[in-house]
Design a protein around this motif. Sequence first.
Motif, PDB file in Angstrom:
ATOM      1  N   LEU A   1     -11.946  22.207  10.301  1.00 38.08           N
ATOM      2  CA  LEU A   1     -13.228  22.895  10.282  1.00 38.08           C
ATOM      3  C   LEU A   1     -14.161  22.227  11.283  1.00 38.08           C
ATOM      4  O   LEU A   1     -14.425  21.028  11.191  1.00 38.08           O
ATOM      5  CB  LEU A   1     -13.847  22.846   8.875  1.00 38.08           C
ATOM      6  CG  LEU A   1     -15.125  23.659   8.669  1.00 38.08           C
ATOM      7  CD1 LEU A   1     -14.849  25.139   8.866  1.00 38.08           C
ATOM      8  CD2 LEU A   1     -15.692  23.403   7.270  1.00 38.08           C
ATOM      9  N   GLU A   2     -14.621  22.996  12.253  1.00 39.75           N
ATOM     10  CA  GLU A   2     -15.457  22.417  13.315  1.00 39.75           C
ATOM     11  C   GLU A   2     -16.786  21.942  12.748  1.00 39.75           C
ATOM     12  O   GLU A   2     -17.396  22.612  11.915  1.00 39.75           O
ATOM     13  CB  GLU A   2     -15.685  23.446  14.413  1.00 39.75           C
ATOM     14  CG  GLU A   2     -16.302  22.842  15.671  1.00 39.75           C
ATOM     15  CD  GLU A   2     -16.230  23.805  16.842  1.00 39.75           C
ATOM     16  OE1 GLU A   2     -16.756  23.458  17.912  1.00 39.75           O
ATOM     17  OE2 GLU A   2     -15.643  24.898  16.679  1.00 39.75           O
ATOM     18  N   ILE A   3     -17.214  20.755  13.209  1.00 42.91           N
ATOM     19  CA  ILE A   3     -18.464  20.165  12.738  1.00 42.91           C
ATOM     20  C   ILE A   3     -19.536  20.348  13.811  1.00 42.91           C
ATOM     21  O   ILE A   3     -19.299  20.097  14.990  1.00 42.91           O
ATOM     22  CB  ILE A   3     -18.281  18.661  12.430  1.00 42.91           C
ATOM     23  CG1 ILE A   3     -17.169  18.475  11.404  1.00 42.91           C
ATOM     24  CG2 ILE A   3     -19.587  18.072  11.921  1.00 42.91           C
ATOM     25  CD1 ILE A   3     -17.413  19.152  10.072  1.00 42.91           C
ATOM     26  N   PHE A   4     -20.701  20.787  13.368  1.00 42.65           N
ATOM     27  CA  PHE A   4     -21.816  21.001  14.293  1.00 42.65           C
ATOM     28  C   PHE A   4     -22.931  20.005  14.006  1.00 42.65           C
ATOM     29  O   PHE A   4     -23.086  19.525  12.879  1.00 42.65           O
ATOM     30  CB  PHE A   4     -22.336  22.444  14.179  1.00 42.65           C
ATOM     31  CG  PHE A   4     -21.303  23.466  14.551  1.00 42.65           C
ATOM     32  CD1 PHE A   4     -21.110  23.801  15.873  1.00 42.65           C
ATOM     33  CD2 PHE A   4     -20.529  24.081  13.568  1.00 42.65           C
ATOM     34  CE1 PHE A   4     -20.154  24.757  16.219  1.00 42.65           C
ATOM     35  CE2 PHE A   4     -19.572  25.017  13.905  1.00 42.65           C
ATOM     36  CZ  PHE A   4     -19.371  25.358  15.244  1.00 42.65           C
ATOM     37  N   GLU A   5     -23.699  19.717  15.037  1.00 37.81           N
ATOM     38  CA  GLU A   5     -24.761  18.712  14.910  1.00 37.81           C
ATOM     39  C   GLU A   5     -25.940  19.218  14.093  1.00 37.81           C
ATOM     40  O   GLU A   5     -26.726  18.434  13.582  1.00 37.81           O
ATOM     41  CB  GLU A   5     -25.236  18.288  16.303  1.00 37.81           C
ATOM     42  CG  GLU A   5     -24.156  17.604  17.130  1.00 37.81           C
ATOM     43  CD  GLU A   5     -24.646  17.200  18.502  1.00 37.81           C
ATOM     44  OE1 GLU A   5     -25.816  17.532  18.827  1.00 37.81           O
ATOM     45  OE2 GLU A   5     -23.893  16.574  19.248  1.00 37.81           O
ATOM     46  N   GLY A   6     -26.090  20.520  13.994  1.00 30.83           N
ATOM     47  CA  GLY A   6     -27.206  21.088  13.241  1.00 30.83           C
ATOM     48  C   GLY A   6     -27.116  22.598  13.235  1.00 30.83           C
ATOM     49  O   GLY A   6     -26.227  23.203  13.861  1.00 30.83           O
ATOM     50  N   PRO A   7     -28.018  23.239  12.549  1.00 39.72           N
ATOM     51  CA  PRO A   7     -27.978  24.704  12.456  1.00 39.72           C
ATOM     52  C   PRO A   7     -28.140  25.394  13.801  1.00 39.72           C
ATOM     53  O   PRO A   7     -27.519  26.430  14.052  1.00 39.72           O
ATOM     54  CB  PRO A   7     -29.143  25.017  11.507  1.00 39.72           C
ATOM     55  CG  PRO A   7     -30.047  23.818  11.565  1.00 39.72           C
ATOM     56  CD  PRO A   7     -29.140  22.655  11.786  1.00 39.72           C
ATOM     57  N   LEU A   8     -28.978  24.859  14.688  1.00 40.04           N
ATOM     58  CA  LEU A   8     -29.143  25.467  16.008  1.00 40.04           C
ATOM     59  C   LEU A   8     -27.848  25.364  16.808  1.00 40.04           C
ATOM     60  O   LEU A   8     -27.501  26.284  17.574  1.00 40.04           O
ATOM     61  CB  LEU A   8     -30.299  24.803  16.757  1.00 40.04           C
ATOM     62  CG  LEU A   8     -31.707  25.062  16.204  1.00 40.04           C
ATOM     63  CD1 LEU A   8     -32.740  24.268  16.985  1.00 40.04           C
ATOM     64  CD2 LEU A   8     -32.047  26.549  16.240  1.00 40.04           C
ATOM     65  N   ASP A   9     -27.143  24.246  16.640  1.00 40.66           N
ATOM     66  CA  ASP A   9     -25.871  24.076  17.322  1.00 40.66           C
ATOM     67  C   ASP A   9     -24.860  25.115  16.835  1.00 40.66           C
ATOM     68  O   ASP A   9     -24.101  25.700  17.632  1.00 40.66           O
ATOM     69  CB  ASP A   9     -25.348  22.653  17.055  1.00 40.66           C
ATOM     70  CG  ASP A   9     -24.250  22.260  18.028  1.00 40.66           C
ATOM     71  OD1 ASP A   9     -24.262  22.757  19.170  1.00 40.66           O
ATOM     72  OD2 ASP A   9     -23.375  21.461  17.639  1.00 40.66           O
ATOM     73  N   LEU A  10     -24.839  25.378  15.536  1.00 38.81           N
ATOM     74  CA  LEU A  10     -23.954  26.406  14.971  1.00 38.81           C
ATOM     75  C   LEU A  10     -24.327  27.789  15.486  1.00 38.81           C
ATOM     76  O   LEU A  10     -23.450  28.589  15.863  1.00 38.81           O
ATOM     77  CB  LEU A  10     -24.021  26.362  13.446  1.00 38.81           C
ATOM     78  CG  LEU A  10     -23.295  27.490  12.705  1.00 38.81           C
ATOM     79  CD1 LEU A  10     -21.833  27.560  13.089  1.00 38.81           C
ATOM     80  CD2 LEU A  10     -23.461  27.309  11.193  1.00 38.81           C
ATOM     81  N   LEU A  11     -25.599  28.104  15.534  1.00 29.69           N
ATOM     82  CA  LEU A  11     -26.037  29.419  16.026  1.00 29.69           C
ATOM     83  C   LEU A  11     -25.634  29.628  17.488  1.00 29.69           C
ATOM     84  O   LEU A  11     -25.166  30.706  17.872  1.00 29.69           O
ATOM     85  CB  LEU A  11     -27.549  29.554  15.874  1.00 29.69           C
ATOM     86  CG  LEU A  11     -28.072  29.838  14.459  1.00 29.69           C
ATOM     87  CD1 LEU A  11     -29.584  29.902  14.465  1.00 29.69           C
ATOM     88  CD2 LEU A  11     -27.485  31.134  13.916  1.00 29.69           C
ATOM     89  N   LEU A  12     -25.822  28.602  18.318  1.00 32.36           N
ATOM     90  CA  LEU A  12     -25.422  28.721  19.722  1.00 32.36           C
ATOM     91  C   LEU A  12     -23.918  28.944  19.839  1.00 32.36           C
ATOM     92  O   LEU A  12     -23.452  29.708  20.705  1.00 32.36           O
ATOM     93  CB  LEU A  12     -25.825  27.461  20.501  1.00 32.36           C
ATOM     94  CG  LEU A  12     -27.299  27.338  20.900  1.00 32.36           C
ATOM     95  CD1 LEU A  12     -27.542  26.029  21.625  1.00 32.36           C
ATOM     96  CD2 LEU A  12     -27.715  28.508  21.790  1.00 32.36           C
TER      97      LEU A  12
END
Length: 255
Positions: free
Chosen positions: A7-18
């Motif tokens: 499962l890919e890990i993102f630095e934050g919600p904005l990173d996930l949205l991008l």
Amino acid sequence: MDINFKLEIFEGPLDLLLHLIDINEIDIYDIPISEITTQYMDYLELMRQHDLVIISEFIVMAATLLDIKARMLLPAPEVDEEEENESSDPRTELVERLLEYKMMKSVSATLKDRAFIADKIYFKEPSIPDEVARYETPVDLDALIGDVTLTKLNRIFHELIKKQEDKIDPIRSSFGRIKKEEISVEESMKQLHDYCLMNERFSFRRILGDAHSKLDIIVSFLAILELMKLGDICITQDGVFDDIIISSNIVQKTA
């Protein structure tokens, strides 16, 4: 058979949205909120199923997306003519945040690449080749002596020897005396070297005049010539019968 996947890990919600915008090839200025919100919520559900801690920032962004989605479903409010040029799109603030985050992420990636390249660059410490370190500027003996000739030096030397002889008491000279330990040319050079550190200019006669014997005069005279040869001192004479002045170069060499 169980299927294992990372499962890919993102630095934050904005990173996930991008990430969702990029993989769906969506125009960031025209985000389909309904579709993006669904995918965003699906990702949070995956995080929950894999027992990953969902930090509050992701939950706040989910609420923001749901709020924007709800406002876009509502009919647009009537606006006055003065406000018709102002944007009423509820996605505007989110787009601005995404653009700002995208710019900062790009700058961060650039700096990271530069740091990675810099780690592979090595610099040689400054060094001087041995032949350069051992090099000494040639001493111009003619410039050191100036207008003082060897004939003048010889005359002064004999004058000092005669002056030393005149100091001898004819009566006490026959008495027994304790001889002073003889000093070498090297020791005399050391003493004169130390004297030059404290005095930049002094009289030639002053140095030889302190001698206690003919041997001291000769040794001191030789020490002066050796220091002249090394370039540590130079001598000048304004007039034919004027005293010879010794100028020290040692202070400048040690500064």
